[in-house]
Design a protein around this motif. Sequence first.
Motif, PDB file in Angstrom:
ATOM      1  N   UNK A 190       0.818  -1.215   0.000  1.00  0.00           N
ATOM      2  CA  UNK A 190       0.000   0.000   0.000  1.00  0.00           C
ATOM      3  C   UNK A 190       0.852   1.264   0.000  1.00  0.00           C
ATOM      4  N   UNK A 191       1.985   1.225   0.659  1.00  0.00           N
ATOM      5  CA  UNK A 191       2.828   2.423   0.780  1.00  0.00           C
ATOM      6  C   UNK A 191       3.977   2.443  -0.224  1.00  0.00           C
ATOM      7  N   UNK A 192       4.058   1.438  -1.096  1.00  0.00           N
ATOM      8  CA  UNK A 192       5.118   1.403  -2.088  1.00  0.00           C
ATOM      9  C   UNK A 192       6.482   1.069  -1.514  1.00  0.00           C
ATOM     10  N   UNK A 193       6.515   0.452  -0.359  1.00  0.00           N
ATOM     11  CA  UNK A 193       7.764   0.047   0.295  1.00  0.00           C
ATOM     12  C   UNK A 193       8.019  -1.428  -0.036  1.00  0.00           C
ATOM     13  N   UNK A 194       8.602  -1.659  -1.194  1.00  0.00           N
ATOM     14  CA  UNK A 194       8.728  -3.031  -1.682  1.00  0.00           C
ATOM     15  C   UNK A 194       9.763  -3.845  -0.921  1.00  0.00           C
ATOM     16  N   UNK A 195      10.692  -3.195  -0.237  1.00  0.00           N
ATOM     17  CA  UNK A 195      11.628  -3.926   0.628  1.00  0.00           C
ATOM     18  C   UNK A 195      10.866  -4.517   1.819  1.00  0.00           C
ATOM     19  N   UNK A 196       9.911  -3.758   2.358  1.00  0.00           N
ATOM     20  CA  UNK A 196       9.072  -4.288   3.440  1.00  0.00           C
ATOM     21  C   UNK A 196       8.244  -5.461   2.942  1.00  0.00           C
ATOM     22  N   UNK A 197       7.681  -5.296   1.747  1.00  0.00           N
ATOM     23  CA  UNK A 197       6.882  -6.356   1.146  1.00  0.00           C
ATOM     24  C   UNK A 197       7.704  -7.632   0.997  1.00  0.00           C
ATOM     25  N   UNK A 198       8.898  -7.512   0.451  1.00  0.00           N
ATOM     26  CA  UNK A 198       9.750  -8.690   0.222  1.00  0.00           C
ATOM     27  C   UNK A 198      10.163  -9.350   1.537  1.00  0.00           C
ATOM     28  N   UNK A 199      10.581  -8.550   2.512  1.00  0.00           N
ATOM     29  CA  UNK A 199      10.990  -9.103   3.804  1.00  0.00           C
ATOM     30  C   UNK A 199       9.842  -9.792   4.520  1.00  0.00           C
ATOM     31  N   UNK A 200       8.669  -9.173   4.476  1.00  0.00           N
ATOM     32  CA  UNK A 200       7.500  -9.754   5.140  1.00  0.00           C
ATOM     33  C   UNK A 200       7.059 -11.044   4.459  1.00  0.00           C
ATOM     34  N   UNK A 201       7.085 -11.062   3.130  1.00  0.00           N
ATOM     35  CA  UNK A 201       6.705 -12.293   2.424  1.00  0.00           C
ATOM     36  C   UNK A 201       7.715 -13.409   2.680  1.00  0.00           C
ATOM     37  N   UNK A 202       8.983 -13.050   2.823  1.00  0.00           N
ATOM     38  CA  UNK A 202       9.993 -14.051   3.162  1.00  0.00           C
ATOM     39  C   UNK A 202       9.721 -14.625   4.553  1.00  0.00           C
ATOM     40  N   UNK A 203       9.391 -13.766   5.516  1.00  0.00           N
ATOM     41  CA  UNK A 203       9.062 -14.249   6.857  1.00  0.00           C
ATOM     42  C   UNK A 203       7.825 -15.145   6.806  1.00  0.00           C
ATOM     43  N   UNK A 204       6.832 -14.759   6.038  1.00  0.00           N
ATOM     44  CA  UNK A 204       5.630 -15.581   5.904  1.00  0.00           C
ATOM     45  C   UNK A 204       5.970 -16.939   5.283  1.00  0.00           C
ATOM     46  N   UNK A 205       6.846 -16.934   4.291  1.00  0.00           N
ATOM     47  CA  UNK A 205       7.281 -18.182   3.660  1.00  0.00           C
ATOM     48  C   UNK A 205       8.007 -19.074   4.666  1.00  0.00           C
ATOM     49  N   UNK A 206       8.898 -18.487   5.450  1.00  0.00           N
ATOM     50  CA  UNK A 206       9.592 -19.244   6.499  1.00  0.00           C
ATOM     51  C   UNK A 206       8.573 -19.885   7.429  1.00  0.00           C
ATOM     52  N   UNK A 207       7.662 -19.071   7.946  1.00  0.00           N
ATOM     53  CA  UNK A 207       6.682 -19.580   8.896  1.00  0.00           C
ATOM     54  C   UNK A 207       5.819 -20.674   8.284  1.00  0.00           C
ATOM     55  N   UNK A 208       5.370 -20.458   7.068  1.00  0.00           N
ATOM     56  CA  UNK A 208       4.517 -21.448   6.409  1.00  0.00           C
ATOM     57  C   UNK A 208       5.241 -22.769   6.199  1.00  0.00           C
ATOM     58  N   UNK A 209       6.431 -22.704   5.659  1.00  0.00           N
ATOM     59  CA  UNK A 209       7.171 -23.936   5.364  1.00  0.00           C
ATOM     60  C   UNK A 209       7.531 -24.686   6.639  1.00  0.00           C
ATOM     61  N   UNK A 210       7.995 -23.975   7.658  1.00  0.00           N
ATOM     62  CA  UNK A 210       8.423 -24.677   8.862  1.00  0.00           C
ATOM     63  C   UNK A 210       7.271 -25.123   9.751  1.00  0.00           C
ATOM     64  N   UNK A 211       6.135 -24.458   9.707  1.00  0.00           N
ATOM     65  CA  UNK A 211       4.945 -24.975  10.390  1.00  0.00           C
ATOM     66  C   UNK A 211       4.515 -26.274   9.707  1.00  0.00           C
ATOM     67  N   UNK A 212       4.511 -26.261   8.387  1.00  0.00           N
ATOM     68  CA  UNK A 212       4.155 -27.452   7.616  1.00  0.00           C
ATOM     69  C   UNK A 212       5.163 -28.582   7.858  1.00  0.00           C
ATOM     70  N   UNK A 213       6.445 -28.243   7.858  1.00  0.00           N
ATOM     71  CA  UNK A 213       7.495 -29.242   8.076  1.00  0.00           C
ATOM     72  C   UNK A 213       7.419 -29.845   9.480  1.00  0.00           C
ATOM     73  N   UNK A 214       7.156 -29.006  10.479  1.00  0.00           N
ATOM     74  CA  UNK A 214       6.999 -29.521  11.849  1.00  0.00           C
ATOM     75  C   UNK A 214       5.834 -30.493  11.938  1.00  0.00           C
TER      76      UNK A 214
END
Length: 184
Positions: A115-139
Motif C-alpha cells: 500500500x505504501x510502495x515500500x517493496x523492501x518491506x513487502x519482500x521481507x515480510x513475504x519471506x518471513x511468511x514463507x519461512x513460517x509457512x514452510x516450517x509450520x508445515x514441516x513440523x
Amino acid sequence: MLITPLMGPLVGAGVALGINHFSLFKQALRNILVATGVGISASFFYFLLSPLGEAQSELLARTHPTIYDVLIAICGGATGIIAGTRKEKSFNAISGVAIATALMPPLCTAGFGLAKGQFAYLAGALYLYLINSIYICLSTFVVVTALGFKKHVFLDRETERKVTTYMTISAILVLVPSVYTGYR
C-alpha cells in the motif's frame, strides 16, 4: 488474526505430506494461497485507507527474518499438531497463538509495504511468511511421521523419494538466508 483461515491449511499440508496424500496436499495449497491472498488484500486496503504512513517497530520487526523466526515457526507448528492430536483438542487456542505470532503479522506488513510502495518491506515480510509457512508445515510433517499416522499408499517409492527430496531442498533454501541475517 482471530478469523484468519491460515493455520488449518498449513497443518493440513503437513499432514498430507506426512501420510503421502497428494490430492489433499494440493487442496491445502489452494486454501493456503486463497487465505494468503485474502490476508494481504485486507491489510493492503486497510493501510491504503489508513492515515498511518510511517512504519512502526512492529511492522519493521517483520521485514528482516532471522534463524530465530525459523525456530519460532518450528515450535509453533509442532505445538499445533501435537495439540491437535490430543484427546483434549486444545487445537484452537494453540493455533490462535501460532497465527498471532507467526502468520498474520507478516501478511499485514506485506500489505503495508504494498500500500505504501515500500517493496523492501513487502519482500521481507513475504519471506518471513514463507519461512513460517514452510516450517509450520514441516513440523507437522515430522510429528505426523513420528506418531506413525497411517500412510496413503503410493503407486511407486520413487515419487515418495522425490517428495522428500523437494521438501528437504525447500527447507534448506528458505533457511540459509535467515541464518545469514541472524548472524548479521
